[in-house]
Design an enzyme around this catalytic site. Structure first.
Site, PDB file in Angstrom:
ATOM      1  N   GLU A 218     -12.733 -25.231  41.080  1.00 18.68           N
ATOM      2  CA  GLU A 218     -12.832 -26.315  40.111  1.00 18.68           C
ATOM      3  C   GLU A 218     -14.222 -26.471  39.469  1.00 18.68           C
ATOM      4  O   GLU A 218     -14.880 -27.498  39.627  1.00 18.68           O
ATOM      5  CB  GLU A 218     -12.409 -27.632  40.772  1.00 18.68           C
ATOM      6  CG  GLU A 218     -11.015 -27.560  41.391  1.00 18.68           C
ATOM      7  CD  GLU A 218     -10.432 -28.926  41.768  1.00 18.68           C
ATOM      8  OE1 GLU A 218     -11.196 -29.901  41.843  1.00 18.68           O
ATOM      9  OE2 GLU A 218      -9.209 -29.011  41.955  1.00 18.68           O
TER      10      GLU A 218
ATOM     11  N   GLU B 132      -3.961 -25.187  45.027  1.00 19.44           N
ATOM     12  CA  GLU B 132      -3.952 -26.533  45.620  1.00 19.44           C
ATOM     13  C   GLU B 132      -2.889 -27.353  44.929  1.00 19.44           C
ATOM     14  O   GLU B 132      -2.724 -27.275  43.709  1.00 19.44           O
ATOM     15  CB  GLU B 132      -5.280 -27.277  45.410  1.00 19.44           C
ATOM     16  CG  GLU B 132      -6.408 -26.829  46.267  1.00 19.44           C
ATOM     17  CD  GLU B 132      -7.671 -27.679  46.063  1.00 19.44           C
ATOM     18  OE1 GLU B 132      -7.560 -28.878  45.722  1.00 19.44           O
ATOM     19  OE2 GLU B 132      -8.762 -27.116  46.238  1.00 19.44           O
TER      20      GLU B 132
END
Ligand code: FCB
Length: 443
Positions: free
Chosen positions: A165, A349
């Protein structure tokens, strides 16, 4: 619609170093920016920190057994940079390397492919003191750190993730200041975004130099922007800019060697000759994280002409307040399929925090989490049936853990952790996921 996943679909699980390891004072580990952030009053709920977390540093064998028990075939974990290089550069902490080496051997012994993530947010504080991600020297620092891991652990790593991220690192860490290092400077955040892209490319080259055939990718939580129903017309023009900021800044230069037109004036001051050519790299797989749809509305006088808005009330929500929306997940997979050449995608995720009250016998019947996973996995099957190249799925997360600024209040695990005794108790969702994996199909 079929409830079956294709043959060869890969099931894994994800965790991250600062969120589970603890062992903060053990064996020469250096300080990270999250240690500093947690020690700053008011930053993290209840003054919590990751110094003990799930004590995974000492209990890793039990945790690997839990992953094996799920029937998973791979494990995405991250390396804590200051555990292996306490000052971020130079001196290597051999006990730190030994820890990860044993961990990787433990995975292989249990039939789990190690998916090594280089950076899940725990930058050495010593590097922050030298400007951290805002200092262009980080491209060399990150390259050296990658070289260390590739030469010491690379013979057993099956897939590399450079960044978890990067958009959250740039925007939440350096613009909103809700994550370490807690900076609120939009210009610096843009610079950070560019440096993260340069670092991704550098690390990819370092890895490929040693292991040309081992897959390398990065993980992005792609954000699909939505307007509020009653502001659809006024706010519609903001969606493209929002998505350019959250997705395009990190995808476009890597896939296409350019930044999105809509933000080019903001990032141009940080670009040097040759940068875009360097950043364009082949992505062996795209890691996709997914949690919630992003509702936005117009904002005046801020760095960007939009701000986050509360999603409409018709959504069910998790304990984070995040709207549950499998369709948004479907949309992000379609964006990768349609706009980025349909790369091989691994869902790295996806999951929800729920209240999880243990029953008298200690068991946790988390039906809300099971419903969440069912909705998102159905969306995955839908995108896949329309040709999106989705190769695997890793729920977030194996264990309840330190959830950043929320401390230990929010629980995302398939396995409950009692933070007083460190006892692990698989929840009903663990059994659900185990069945899904063994049947390679939704029930
Ligand atoms: C993601 C992070 C992960 C975890 C989940 C809930 O953004 O990558 O560490 O905090 O959110």
């Amino acid at each position: 619609m079929t409830k079956s996943f294709p043959d060869g679909f890969r099931w894994g699980v994800s965790t991250s170093s600062y969120q589970i390891e603890g062992g903060a004072k053990d064996d020469g580990r250096g300080a990270s920016i999250w240690d500093t952030y947690c020690a700053t009053p008011g930053r993290v709920a209840n003054g919590d920190d990751g110094s003990v977390a799930c004590d995974h540093y000492h209990r890793w064998a039990e945790d690997l057994d839990l992953i094996k028990g799920l029937g998973a075939t791979h494990y995405r974990f991250s390396i804590m940079w200051p555990r292996v290089m306490p000052e971020g550069t130079g001196k290597v902490n051999e006990t730190g390397i030994d820890f990860y080496s044993r961990l990787i051997d433990g995975m292989l012994e249990r039939g789990l492919d190690p998916w090594l993530c280089l950076y899940h947010w725990d930058l050495p504080q010593a590097l922050q003191d030298r400007g951290g991600w805002t200092n262009r020297d980080i491209v060399d620092w990150f390259g050296d750190y990658t070289e260390l891991l590739v030469t010491r652990l690379g013979d057993r790593v099956k897939s590399w993730v450079t960044f978890n991220e990067p958009n959250v690192v740039a925007w939440v860490g350096h613009e909103e200041g809700r994550h370490a290092p807690g900076i609120t400077d939009p210009r610096a955040a843009m610079r950070v975004a560019h440096h993260l892209n340069l670092c991704h490319a550098r690390a990819t080259r370092v890895i490929k130099n040693h292991y040309p055939d081992v897959p390398v990718g990065f993980v992005l939580p792609m954000h699909k922007g939505y307007t509020l129903p009653h502001r659809r017309e006024q706010d519609a023009h903001l969606i493209d800019l929002f998505e350019a900021k959250w997705n395009g800044v990190f995808l476009d230069p890597v896939y296409y060697g350019r930044y999105p037109e809509l933000i080019i004036d903001r990032i141009e001051p940080h670009i040097q000759d040759g940068d875009l050519e360097a950043i364009k790299t082949k992505v062996d797989f795209q890691g996709l994280n997914q949690y919630f749809p992003s509702y936005i509305q117009a904002a005046e006088g801020a760095a960007w002409p939009f701000k986050h808005a509360q999603p409409p009330n018709y959504f069910r929500r998790t304990e984070m307040g995040w709207a549950i929306d499998g369709d948004c997940f479907y949309q992000t997979m379609k964006i990768l399929q349609d706009d980025y050449g349909n790369p091989p995608v691994f869902i790295t995720e996806n999951g929800g925090a729920f209240t999880d009250i243990p029953k008298a016998n200690g068991q946790i019947d988390d039906q809300d989490r099971i419903a969440y996973y069912t909705e998102y996995l159905e969306a995955l099957l839908r995108a896949k049936s329309e040709g999106a190249d989705i190769r695997g799925y890793m729920p977030w997360s194996l264990l309840d853990n330190f959830e950043w600024a929320y401390g230990y209040e929010k629980r995302f695990g398939l396995v409950h952790v009692d933070y007083t005794t460190q006892k692990r108790t698989p929840k009903a969702s663990y059994d659900f996921m185990r069945k899904v994996i063994s049947q390679n199909a939704l029930p």
